[in-house]
Design an enzyme around this catalytic site. Structure first.
Site, PDB file in Angstrom:
ATOM      1  N   SER A 119       9.682  -4.570   1.507  1.00 19.13           N
ATOM      2  CA  SER A 119       8.645  -3.717   0.922  1.00 19.13           C
ATOM      3  C   SER A 119       7.542  -3.479   1.947  1.00 19.13           C
ATOM      4  CB  SER A 119       8.059  -4.362  -0.345  1.00 19.13           C
ATOM      5  OG  SER A 119       7.320  -5.518   0.009  1.00 19.13           O
ATOM      6  N   GLY A 171       6.873  -3.773   6.359  1.00 16.54           N
ATOM      7  CA  GLY A 171       8.175  -4.087   6.954  1.00 16.54           C
ATOM      8  C   GLY A 171       9.201  -3.014   6.646  1.00 16.54           C
ATOM      9  N   TYR A 195      -5.346 -18.307   4.592  1.00 15.62           N
ATOM     10  CA  TYR A 195      -4.639 -17.116   5.068  1.00 15.62           C
ATOM     11  C   TYR A 195      -5.202 -16.653   6.409  1.00 15.62           C
ATOM     12  CZ  TYR A 195      -3.217 -12.201   5.307  1.00 15.62           C
ATOM     13  OH  TYR A 195      -2.730 -10.991   5.720  1.00 15.62           O
TER      14      TYR A 195
END
Lengths: 254, 254
Positions: free
Chosen positions: A21, A24, A155
């Site tokens: 999705s 990518g 993150y």
């Protein structure tokens, strides 16, 4: 067009992780348009099959989780059998979860670093034997690698680690003529934002907030990441290595 | 090819300062190959004419010095008359000379900042009225904008100023949809190195030293800068603004 006239990646073999999705997938599609054969991987088999169907040609799908080393071995066994080598690796699989320092669980921390850092490390390690001399490796970092982002610090730190890899691997791989760069998206129109754990209203708010912080005044499109990967993958960037190229509408630049 | 299929700058109007040699000339050539019309400027009339001959077509020359505001007025008057507008501006003219802090003269300081900073500032200011609904401005900085380089500190500081302009002008010009990026070459194989005031032996030593400091192990070619410029000038970089793209073989990245 059936010919390779003007195609920048004619005949190249590219491996793309996290390709079912968003960025990518858009990149896999564009690389095929530019003449490449792509091997894509993602965790969800159904989405991956849909992605392959969407790409349409010159694509091989191998389901797997980049944080699982056995899955990586399986991925590269397929690449080796089918193509014998790799020219381009886009280590793109990654994710994030909203998790403030005060309340983040160990599981949230581990998952972020397992996929974004350890997964990228071994994705590249295990690809190396398949690179001939020459090639291009592109790592998906994030403009969070140089921003303070409350609630997303694990993150952001994981993406800072990825940016760091590009520096060190530039040196480790220079004698093999493999260029290594990271690419740092800003807010992009992908399903990822819906997956960080926010309710729909907050997702809307976050989108509006981002647009206000981005000089270009909007989120980027996955295709605008794909065109940058084509540049970094091709000989058009032959003297560029070790950089972190922000594709963020100017968000972290001003 | 005489048609524009697959050309990334088809029909675009590009202005390139310092277009008579090295990076500027290679970029002008490549832009024309990609379908653009270029207006180049440089101080030396003879070299400028030779550059135009080399480019061959779709090129206009205007001799002038970017640190003289009336020369800039003349340049953009020609652009306006001939094309009516600008799509791409590569503010490339620049200059450097070896001079230690302890002994640098006021003339050295003034000449460097007049050309590299003030000249670039007014190059962009005077180009602005000719941009219509969008465009791309690329400023030539240098990897020295992030490196400490003995006896090259005035040059490096001038290039840091240029990198800073890209950040601020990104904000000032965002509502006009004009993207502004800087591009920072590392050591490039151009005539510039012969002009900084070193003896031929020193130039040779420096070139060898750089080759060992650069991950890619060599100086870059002007054509490799031109390729990065095509990327930044075209819609392939539509979500990139405010960045400083190092094209330095990894020199300042590791």
């Amino acid at each position: 067009m059936n010919s390779n006239n003007g195609k920048k990646l004619a005949g190249k073999v590219a491996v793309i992780t996290g390709a079912n999705s968003g960025m990518g997938l858009a990149t896999a599609r564009r690389l095929v348009e530019e003449g490449a054969h792509v091997v894509i991987t993602g965790r969800r088999e159904k989405e991956l099959a849909e992605a392959a169907a969407f790409i349409g040609k010159n694509v091989t799908a191998v389901a797997g989780d980049v944080s699982n080393l056995a899955d990586l071995d399986r991925l590269y066994a397929v690449v080796k059998e089918k193509h014998g080598h790799i020219d381009i690796l886009f280590a793109n699989a990654g994710g994030g979860t909203i998790a403030p320092l005060a309340t983040s669980t160990e599981a949230q921390f581990d998952k972020t670093f397992d996929v974004n850092v350890k997964g990228v490390f071994f994705t590249v390690q295990k690809a190396l034997p398949l690179f001939k001399d020459g090639g291009s490796i592109i790592l998906t970092s994030s403009n969070a690698n140089e921003l303070g982002v409350p609630g997303l610090t694990a993150y952001a730190a994981s993406k800072a680690a990825v940016r760091s890899f590009a520096r060190g691997w530039t040196l480790e791989l220079k004698d093999r003529k493999i260029r290594v760069n990271s690419l740092s998206p800003g807010p992009i129109e992908t399903p990822a934002l819906e997956k960080v754990g926010l309710p729909p209203e907050q997702v809307e708010q976050a989108i509006a907030h981002f647009a206000g912080q981005v000089p270009l005044g909007r989120r980027g499109k996955p295709e605008e990441i794909a065109s940058v990967v084509v540049f970094l993958a091709s000989d058009e960037s032959s003297y560029i290595t070790g950089v972190d190229l922000a594709v963020d509408g100017g968000m972290a630049q001003v | 090819m005489s048609n524009n299929i697959g050309k990334k700058l088809a029909g675009k109007i590009a202005v390139i300062t310092g277009g008579n040699s090295g990076i500027g000339l290679a970029t002008a050539r490549r832009f024309v190959e990609e379908g653009a019309h270029v207006v180049i400027t440089g101080r030396r009339e003879k070299e400028l004419k030779e550059a135009a001959d080399l480019i061959g077509r779709n090129v206009t020359t205007v001799a002038g010095d970017v640190s003289r505001l009336e020369d800039l007025d003349r340049l953009f008057a020609v652009v306006k008359e001939k094309h009516g507008h600008i799509d791409v501006l590569f503010a490339n003219a620049g200059w450097g000379e070896v001079a230690a802090l302890a002994t640098a003269t006021e003339a050295h300081f003034d000449q460097t900042f007049d050309l590299n900073v003030k000249g670039l500032f007014f190059t962009v200011q005077k180009a602005l009225p000719l941009f219509k609904g969008g465009g791309s401005i690329i400023l030539n900085s240098s990897v020295s904008n992030v490196l400490g380089m003995a006896a090259f500190t005035v040059y490096a500081a001038s290039k840091a100023a240029v990198r800073s302009f890209a950040r601020g002008w990104t904000m000032e010009l965002k509502d006009r949809k004009i993207r502004v990026n800087s591009m920072s070459p590392g050591p490039i194989d151009t005539p510039a190195l012969g002009k900084v005031g070193l003896t031929p032996e020193q130039v040779k030593q420096l070139a060898a030293q750089w080759a060992s400091e650069i991950p890619l192990g060599r100086r870059g070619q002007p054509e490799e800068i031109a390729a990065a410029l095509v990327f930044l000038a075209s819609d392939e970089s539509s979500y990139i603004t405010g960045v400083d793209l190092a094209v330095d073989g990894g020199m300042a990245q590791v």
